[in-house]
Design a protein around this motif. Structure first.
Motif, PDB file in Angstrom:
ATOM      1  N   ILE A 221       0.542  -5.004   5.541  1.00 49.10           N
ATOM      2  CA  ILE A 221      -0.100  -5.406   6.800  1.00 49.10           C
ATOM      3  C   ILE A 221      -0.031  -4.238   7.765  1.00 49.10           C
ATOM      4  CG2 ILE A 221      -0.020  -6.986   8.765  1.00 49.10           C
ATOM      5  CD1 ILE A 221       1.083  -9.106   6.946  1.00 49.10           C
ATOM      6  N   PRO A 222      -1.170  -3.638   8.105  1.00 50.48           N
ATOM      7  CA  PRO A 222      -1.165  -2.497   9.034  1.00 50.48           C
ATOM      8  C   PRO A 222      -0.970  -2.955  10.477  1.00 50.48           C
ATOM      9  CG  PRO A 222      -3.403  -3.024   8.380  1.00 50.48           C
ATOM     10  CD  PRO A 222      -2.505  -3.935   7.588  1.00 50.48           C
ATOM     11  N   THR A 223      -0.505  -2.056  11.318  1.00 51.94           N
ATOM     12  CA  THR A 223      -0.365  -2.312  12.747  1.00 51.94           C
ATOM     13  C   THR A 223      -1.554  -1.692  13.477  1.00 51.94           C
ATOM     14  OG1 THR A 223       0.895  -0.281  13.120  1.00 51.94           O
ATOM     15  CG2 THR A 223       2.138  -2.239  12.500  1.00 51.94           C
ATOM     16  N   VAL A 224      -1.554  -1.829  14.797  1.00 51.89           N
ATOM     17  CA  VAL A 224      -2.650  -1.254  15.588  1.00 51.89           C
ATOM     18  C   VAL A 224      -2.577   0.262  15.609  1.00 51.89           C
ATOM     19  CG1 VAL A 224      -2.903  -3.302  17.028  1.00 51.89           C
ATOM     20  CG2 VAL A 224      -1.255  -1.545  17.685  1.00 51.89           C
ATOM     21  N   ARG A 225      -1.427   0.832  15.264  1.00 47.48           N
ATOM     22  CA  ARG A 225      -1.283   2.282  15.205  1.00 47.48           C
ATOM     23  C   ARG A 225      -1.662   2.776  13.815  1.00 47.48           C
ATOM     24  NH1 ARG A 225       4.678   3.712  17.006  1.00 47.48           N
ATOM     25  NH2 ARG A 225       3.795   5.838  16.870  1.00 47.48           N
ATOM     26  N   ASP A 226      -2.543   3.722  13.764  1.00 42.51           N
ATOM     27  CA  ASP A 226      -3.005   4.239  12.487  1.00 42.51           C
ATOM     28  C   ASP A 226      -1.840   4.857  11.709  1.00 42.51           C
ATOM     29  OD1 ASP A 226      -5.570   3.486  13.051  1.00 42.51           O
ATOM     30  OD2 ASP A 226      -6.150   5.435  13.894  1.00 42.51           O
ATOM     31  N   GLY A 227      -1.783   4.527  10.435  1.00 39.43           N
ATOM     32  CA  GLY A 227      -0.742   5.083   9.581  1.00 39.43           C
ATOM     33  C   GLY A 227       0.563   4.315   9.584  1.00 39.43           C
ATOM     34  N   TYR A 228       0.643   3.252  10.366  1.00 36.49           N
ATOM     35  CA  TYR A 228       1.865   2.452  10.440  1.00 36.49           C
ATOM     36  C   TYR A 228       1.585   1.047   9.911  1.00 36.49           C
ATOM     37  CZ  TYR A 228       4.054   6.076  13.301  1.00 36.49           C
ATOM     38  OH  TYR A 228       4.576   7.262  13.758  1.00 36.49           O
ATOM     39  N   GLN A 229       2.579   0.469   9.277  1.00 37.41           N
ATOM     40  CA  GLN A 229       2.451  -0.871   8.721  1.00 37.41           C
ATOM     41  C   GLN A 229       3.680  -1.700   9.037  1.00 37.41           C
ATOM     42  OE1 GLN A 229       1.722   0.319   4.569  1.00 37.41           O
ATOM     43  NE2 GLN A 229      -0.231  -0.745   4.692  1.00 37.41           N
ATOM     44  N   ILE A 230       3.442  -3.008   9.204  1.00 40.65           N
ATOM     45  CA  ILE A 230       4.582  -3.918   9.347  1.00 40.65           C
ATOM     46  C   ILE A 230       5.388  -3.913   8.057  1.00 40.65           C
ATOM     47  CG2 ILE A 230       5.269  -6.318   9.730  1.00 40.65           C
ATOM     48  CD1 ILE A 230       2.750  -6.684  11.376  1.00 40.65           C
ATOM     49  N   GLY A 231       4.689  -4.017   6.935  1.00 42.74           N
ATOM     50  CA  GLY A 231       5.305  -3.906   5.620  1.00 42.74           C
ATOM     51  C   GLY A 231       4.369  -3.147   4.710  1.00 42.74           C
ATOM     52  N   PRO A 232       4.875  -2.232   3.895  1.00 39.02           N
ATOM     53  CA  PRO A 232       4.001  -1.441   3.029  1.00 39.02           C
ATOM     54  C   PRO A 232       3.425  -2.264   1.892  1.00 39.02           C
ATOM     55  CG  PRO A 232       6.282  -0.976   2.537  1.00 39.02           C
ATOM     56  CD  PRO A 232       6.293  -1.883   3.736  1.00 39.02           C
ATOM     57  N   SER A 233       2.408  -1.728   1.258  1.00 35.86           N
ATOM     58  CA  SER A 233       1.826  -2.370   0.082  1.00 35.86           C
ATOM     59  C   SER A 233       2.835  -2.346  -1.066  1.00 35.86           C
ATOM     60  CB  SER A 233       0.548  -1.639  -0.323  1.00 35.86           C
ATOM     61  OG  SER A 233       0.078  -2.124  -1.572  1.00 35.86           O
ATOM     62  N   LEU A 234       2.873  -3.430  -1.808  1.00 38.87           N
ATOM     63  CA  LEU A 234       3.755  -3.531  -2.976  1.00 38.87           C
ATOM     64  C   LEU A 234       2.983  -3.426  -4.282  1.00 38.87           C
ATOM     65  CD1 LEU A 234       6.133  -6.421  -1.833  1.00 38.87           C
ATOM     66  CD2 LEU A 234       6.421  -3.961  -1.553  1.00 38.87           C
ATOM     67  N   VAL A 235       1.712  -3.129  -4.196  1.00 40.72           N
ATOM     68  CA  VAL A 235       0.892  -3.004  -5.398  1.00 40.72           C
ATOM     69  C   VAL A 235       1.281  -1.726  -6.129  1.00 40.72           C
ATOM     70  CG1 VAL A 235      -1.442  -2.808  -6.307  1.00 40.72           C
ATOM     71  CG2 VAL A 235      -0.989  -4.283  -4.334  1.00 40.72           C
ATOM     72  N   GLY A 236       1.805  -1.862  -7.322  1.00 41.32           N
ATOM     73  CA  GLY A 236       2.179  -0.714  -8.127  1.00 41.32           C
ATOM     74  C   GLY A 236       3.611  -0.253  -7.964  1.00 41.32           C
ATOM     75  N   VAL A 237       4.426  -0.918  -7.115  1.00 37.30           N
ATOM     76  CA  VAL A 237       5.817  -0.476  -6.965  1.00 37.30           C
ATOM     77  C   VAL A 237       6.666  -0.891  -8.161  1.00 37.30           C
ATOM     78  CG1 VAL A 237       5.657  -0.544  -4.455  1.00 37.30           C
ATOM     79  CG2 VAL A 237       6.549  -2.532  -5.670  1.00 37.30           C
ATOM     80  N   GLY A 238       6.237  -1.934  -8.871  1.00 39.16           N
ATOM     81  CA  GLY A 238       6.935  -2.342 -10.077  1.00 39.16           C
ATOM     82  C   GLY A 238       8.108  -3.270  -9.827  1.00 39.16           C
ATOM     83  N   ALA A 239       8.626  -3.808 -10.912  1.00 37.49           N
ATOM     84  CA  ALA A 239       9.739  -4.751 -10.824  1.00 37.49           C
ATOM     85  C   ALA A 239      11.027  -4.070 -10.400  1.00 37.49           C
ATOM     86  CB  ALA A 239       9.936  -5.449 -12.170  1.00 37.49           C
ATOM     87  N   ALA A 240      11.197  -2.784 -10.733  1.00 32.25           N
ATOM     88  CA  ALA A 240      12.443  -2.085 -10.404  1.00 32.25           C
ATOM     89  C   ALA A 240      12.644  -1.994  -8.896  1.00 32.25           C
ATOM     90  CB  ALA A 240      12.434  -0.694 -11.024  1.00 32.25           C
ATOM     91  N   ALA A 241      11.574  -1.734  -8.141  1.00 36.15           N
ATOM     92  CA  ALA A 241      11.694  -1.633  -6.685  1.00 36.15           C
ATOM     93  C   ALA A 241      12.118  -2.965  -6.082  1.00 36.15           C
ATOM     94  CB  ALA A 241      10.367  -1.167  -6.082  1.00 36.15           C
ATOM     95  N   VAL A 242      11.560  -4.060  -6.587  1.00 38.07           N
ATOM     96  CA  VAL A 242      11.924  -5.388  -6.079  1.00 38.07           C
ATOM     97  C   VAL A 242      13.366  -5.712  -6.419  1.00 38.07           C
ATOM     98  CG1 VAL A 242      11.362  -7.847  -6.162  1.00 38.07           C
ATOM     99  CG2 VAL A 242       9.531  -6.149  -6.278  1.00 38.07           C
ATOM    100  N   ASP A 243      13.763  -5.430  -7.640  1.00 31.78           N
ATOM    101  CA  ASP A 243      15.131  -5.719  -8.056  1.00 31.78           C
ATOM    102  C   ASP A 243      16.129  -4.942  -7.205  1.00 31.78           C
ATOM    103  OD1 ASP A 243      16.823  -7.043 -10.280  1.00 31.78           O
ATOM    104  OD2 ASP A 243      17.525  -4.970 -10.312  1.00 31.78           O
TER     105      ASP A 243
END
Length: 290
Positions: A76-98
């Motif tokens: 979810i991006p914020t009103v400031r370009d290049g900043y996000q409330i939370g980054p995308s998790l697409v492609g981070v894999g199961a290891a990052a979540v664990d």
């Protein structure tokens, strides 16, 4: 001999008959059906179990993670370009979540420069379900097996060699942030490199693989699985090594220890010297009457 030839001829005529082909077909269907019955249910059950786990993970994700990372993990991006409330998790894999959820860093209590480690919110089954759901979004690093980061089963010579290799890799790539013995240190913009003492080998391996927060990631192309294992072996050996003599100051390194010695040790000596000098140079003179 004639009897054998007649028998063979009869069998050959039966095989060429219309019922012979049907019998062979039925026999083939019976064999293939038996094999499918024996093998397919296990595969179907595994697939159903994996599907159920992903569905459970999605429910947990929508309830606990979607507010920051989006309903589909797109961020979810914020009103400031290049900043996000939370980054995308697409492609981070199961290891990052664990790693993030298993160490309690996620979900975050509040935004900050860095997510500290805390007791995990979810149990291991729920963490596995979340990891399975995020892994289903796109390919990414998988959760390592214990054999990937353990030196169990190696001979004593092989263990010493692994520790030596791991020490060289750690001193070259990691000491700038984590200190030479893994005690951690300060980082710019309010961040810090956490202490690696007491951290499970699985989480160190996952951190090397995924590069959480300010840490760079070391893919298997940069550091092979064996080299990651060697780094973990070195850190384990450092924790098991007793610290001899004097104050260890948390093992923060020669700079902090030298500063401590300079400020407290030499400072105390200088202060004592000044105090002695100020008291020994005074003389008592009596006034002589004329």
């Amino acid at each position: 001999m004639r009897l054998l030839n007649r028998t063979a001829g009869r069998l050959s005529r039966h095989r060429r008959g219309p019922l012979a082909g049907l019998a062979v077909l039925l026999l083939g269907l019976l064999i293939s059906g038996s094999l499918y019955t024996a093998l397919a249910p296990a595969q179907a059950n595994n697939q159903a179990s994996e599907t159920d786990q992903i569905a459970q993970g999605k429910e947990l994700f929508l309830a606990s993670c979607a507010f920051c990372h989006g309903k589909n993990g797109e961020g979810i991006p914020t009103v400031r370009d290049g900043y996000q409330i939370g980054p995308s998790l697409v492609g981070v894999g199961a290891a990052a979540v664990d790693f993030q959820v298993g160490t309690g860093r996620m979900p975050m209590v509040q935004p900050g420069a860095q997510a500290p480690r805390k007791p995990p919110v979810f149990d291991q089954d729920e963490i596995d379900a979340l990891a399975a759901y995020v892994a289903s979004l796109a390919p990414g690093p998988a959760v390592p097996n214990e054999s990937d980061y353990s030196i169990e089963g190696l001979s004593e010579t092989e263990r010493e060699e692994a520790i030596s290799r791991g020490g060289q890799i750690f001193l070259t790539n990691c000491t700038a942030c984590h200190n030479f013995n893994g005690r951690g240190g300060a980082m710019p913009r309010g961040g810090y490199a956490p202490s690696l003492h007491g951290v499970e080998g699985k989480y160190i391996y996952e951190a090397l693989l995924t590069g959480p927060q300010q840490m760079p990631n070391f893919s298997n192309g940069n550091l092979s699985p064996e080299e990651k294992r060697d780094v973990i072996a070195y850190l384990d050996s450092v924790q098991e090594t007793p610290e001899y003599a004097g104050f260890t100051l948390g093992g923060l390194g020669p700079v902090s220890e030298g500063m401590f010695a300079w400020l407290l040790g030499i400072g105390s000596l200088v202060g004592a010297a000044v105090w002695i000098a100020s008291h020994t140079t005074r003389t008592k003179k009596t006034k002589v009457d004329a």
